[in-house]
Scaffold this motif. Sequence first.
Motif, PDB file in Angstrom:
ATOM      1  N   THR A 183       0.852  -1.194   0.000  1.00 17.70           N
ATOM      2  CA  THR A 183       0.000   0.000   0.000  1.00 17.70           C
ATOM      3  C   THR A 183       0.889   1.245   0.000  1.00 17.70           C
ATOM      4  O   THR A 183       0.671   2.184  -0.779  1.00 17.70           O
ATOM      5  CB  THR A 183      -0.928   0.008   1.239  1.00 17.70           C
ATOM      6  OG1 THR A 183      -1.737  -1.164   1.197  1.00 17.70           O
ATOM      7  CG2 THR A 183      -1.820   1.235   1.269  1.00 17.70           C
TER       8      THR A 183
ATOM      9  N   SER B  20       5.303  -6.768  -1.414  1.00 23.74           N
ATOM     10  CA  SER B  20       4.996  -6.832   0.007  1.00 23.74           C
ATOM     11  C   SER B  20       5.539  -8.109   0.632  1.00 23.74           C
ATOM     12  O   SER B  20       5.465  -9.177   0.017  1.00 23.74           O
ATOM     13  CB  SER B  20       3.475  -6.781   0.159  1.00 23.74           C
ATOM     14  OG  SER B  20       3.130  -6.751   1.508  1.00 23.74           O
TER      15      SER B  20
ATOM     16  N   LYS C 253       3.041 -11.384   1.688  1.00 20.01           N
ATOM     17  CA  LYS C 253       2.410 -12.250   0.690  1.00 20.01           C
ATOM     18  C   LYS C 253       3.348 -13.387   0.296  1.00 20.01           C
ATOM     19  O   LYS C 253       2.993 -14.250  -0.482  1.00 20.01           O
ATOM     20  CB  LYS C 253       2.063 -11.450  -0.577  1.00 20.01           C
ATOM     21  CG  LYS C 253       1.261 -10.196  -0.341  1.00 20.01           C
ATOM     22  CD  LYS C 253      -0.198 -10.457  -0.112  1.00 20.01           C
ATOM     23  CE  LYS C 253      -0.917  -9.130   0.069  1.00 20.01           C
ATOM     24  NZ  LYS C 253      -2.325  -9.289   0.341  1.00 20.01           N
TER      25      LYS C 253
HETATM   26  N1  PMP Z   1      -1.607  -4.722  -3.978  1.00 18.77           N
HETATM   27  C1  PMP Z   1      -2.094  -5.954  -4.146  1.00 18.77           C
HETATM   28  C2  PMP Z   1      -2.228  -6.506  -5.537  1.00 18.77           C
HETATM   29  C3  PMP Z   1      -2.483  -6.712  -3.028  1.00 18.77           C
HETATM   30  O1  PMP Z   1      -2.987  -7.938  -3.199  1.00 18.77           O
HETATM   31  C4  PMP Z   1      -2.342  -6.146  -1.737  1.00 18.77           C
HETATM   32  C5  PMP Z   1      -2.747  -6.926  -0.507  1.00 18.77           C
HETATM   33  N2  PMP Z   1      -4.091  -7.279  -0.446  1.00 18.77           N
HETATM   34  C6  PMP Z   1      -1.816  -4.855  -1.617  1.00 18.77           C
HETATM   35  C7  PMP Z   1      -1.458  -4.176  -2.760  1.00 18.77           C
HETATM   36  C8  PMP Z   1      -1.615  -4.211  -0.280  1.00 18.77           C
HETATM   37  O2  PMP Z   1      -0.493  -4.790   0.318  1.00 18.77           O
HETATM   38  P1  PMP Z   1      -0.068  -4.470   1.837  1.00 18.77           P
HETATM   39  O3  PMP Z   1      -0.993  -5.258   2.690  1.00 18.77           O
HETATM   40  O4  PMP Z   1       1.342  -4.962   1.912  1.00 18.77           O
HETATM   41  O5  PMP Z   1      -0.153  -3.007   2.042  1.00 18.77           O
END
Ligand code: PMP
Length: 375
Positions: A70, A197, A200
Motif C-alpha cells: 500500500t 509486500s 504475501k
Molecule cells: N496490492 C495488491 C495486488 C495486493 O494484493 C495487496 C494486498 N491485499 C496490496 C497491494 C496491499 O499490500 P499491503 O498489505 O502490503 O499493504
Amino acid sequence: MIYLDYSATTPVSYDVLDTITKVTKEYIGNANSIHSLGVKSKNLLDSATEQIAHIFNVSPGELIYTSGATESNNMALIGAALANRKKGNHIIVSKLEHPSIYHICDYLQSLGFEISYVKNDREGLIDFDDLKRLVKENTILVSICAVNSEVGVRQPLKMIRQIIKKENFGTIFHSDMTQAIGKIPVNLHDVDLASMSGHKIYGPKGIGLLYKNSNVNLVPIIHGSTKENNLRPGTPPLPLIASFSKAIRLANNDLEKREHFINLLNEKIVKHMQKYPHILINKTKYSIPHILNISLMDVMSETFIHAMEKKEVYLSTNTACASGELSTSVMAIYNDLARAKHTIRISLSHLSTTDEINKFLTYFDEEYAKLANLK
Ligand code: PMP
C-alpha cells in the motif's frame, strides 16, 4: 484448520522467523549510527539489500523499503505524479487494480490529475489498442498490476511497456507486483517502478519494497532527516528487512514445481465446482492457479465464508482489503453485477495439501447444500 486465503496473507516461514529473532537479538544498533553497533547493523542492511538486488538483477540503490505494498503504491503514484506535474497531468490505470491504487487515484484526481481506465477483454487481458489510444503527450504515468488479486489474471508487462514507450517514451510505467512475487517469474526491467509486500511471500507483515529505476524521479511523500534515503527516511527496521530479504530468496525457489502442484489442486476444485449449475468459475486463460475465484449465485458470499469458518476453513469474498464489497475485477471482466457480488476467492499455496483440498470440498458440499436450500 484449512487455510485457503494465502493471497490475503501468508504465514511466516520458520526460516524467516529465525532471522527476525536472531537479528532482533543480535543487531541492536541503529543502521544510521556511526559507532560500531550502527556499522554492524548497516553492514547487514546493505548485504540484505544486495541479495535482493542480485535476485532481481537491479542495483541496490533502486530498492526502497516501505511498510508494504500500500505504501509502495502511494510512494510510486503520488511521487511520480508530483514529480512530473510540469510535463502533464494524465494517468492511466487498469480496471483490475488493488483498491489501494483506486484510492490513490481518487486523491490524485482531487489534486487536479486526470485518470483514465484502460479497457480489458473478457479474458482480463489489457486492451492494447485502447492503451495505445489513451497514451498521449501529457500522460505521465501508467499503472497496471502484474497479477490481479481477485481473479489472478496475469498481464504481459513487457508488451505493455513497449506499447506505452512507443507512444510516449517519457511515460513512467508502474506495476503492482504484490501478487506476482513468489508465484511467477518477474522481470523488473519490464517496468520503471514496482511494488511488493513481505507478507504475501511468507515474510513478515509491515515490510515492503518499491523498485525505482534510477532514471525515475519521485517527490517524497514522507519527510525526515535521514540524508541517505530521502524517499523513506527514518530508522530502517532491520529485523523486518533482513527477514524480508530471506523470504524473497526462499520465494524464488522451485517456482515452476510449486506452480505445477498448485495447478493440480486448482483443477481439482474447478472440476468439482462444475457440477453445480449455479456456481460460475471466474477463471480466464490468463489466471494463475494460485488464485481461484468462483461466484455462488444462489448464496450470499459473506454468509458462506462464515459458515465455512465454523468448520475452520478460511476463504475470502474478494481481496481482503475490500471484503464485503463487490469484486471490481469480476465486474471488469464479466460485466455482470450479480456475478461480481457473489464471489468467493480460494487462494492456494505450495503448503496446501491434497488432503486439505479433499476435506475442503466435502465441507463445501455440506455448507453449500444447506445454504442454497435455505434460499
Ligand atoms: N496490492 C495488491 C495486488 C495486493 O494484493 C495487496 C494486498 N491485499 C496490496 C497491494 C496491499 O499490500 P499491503 O498489505 O502490503 O499493504
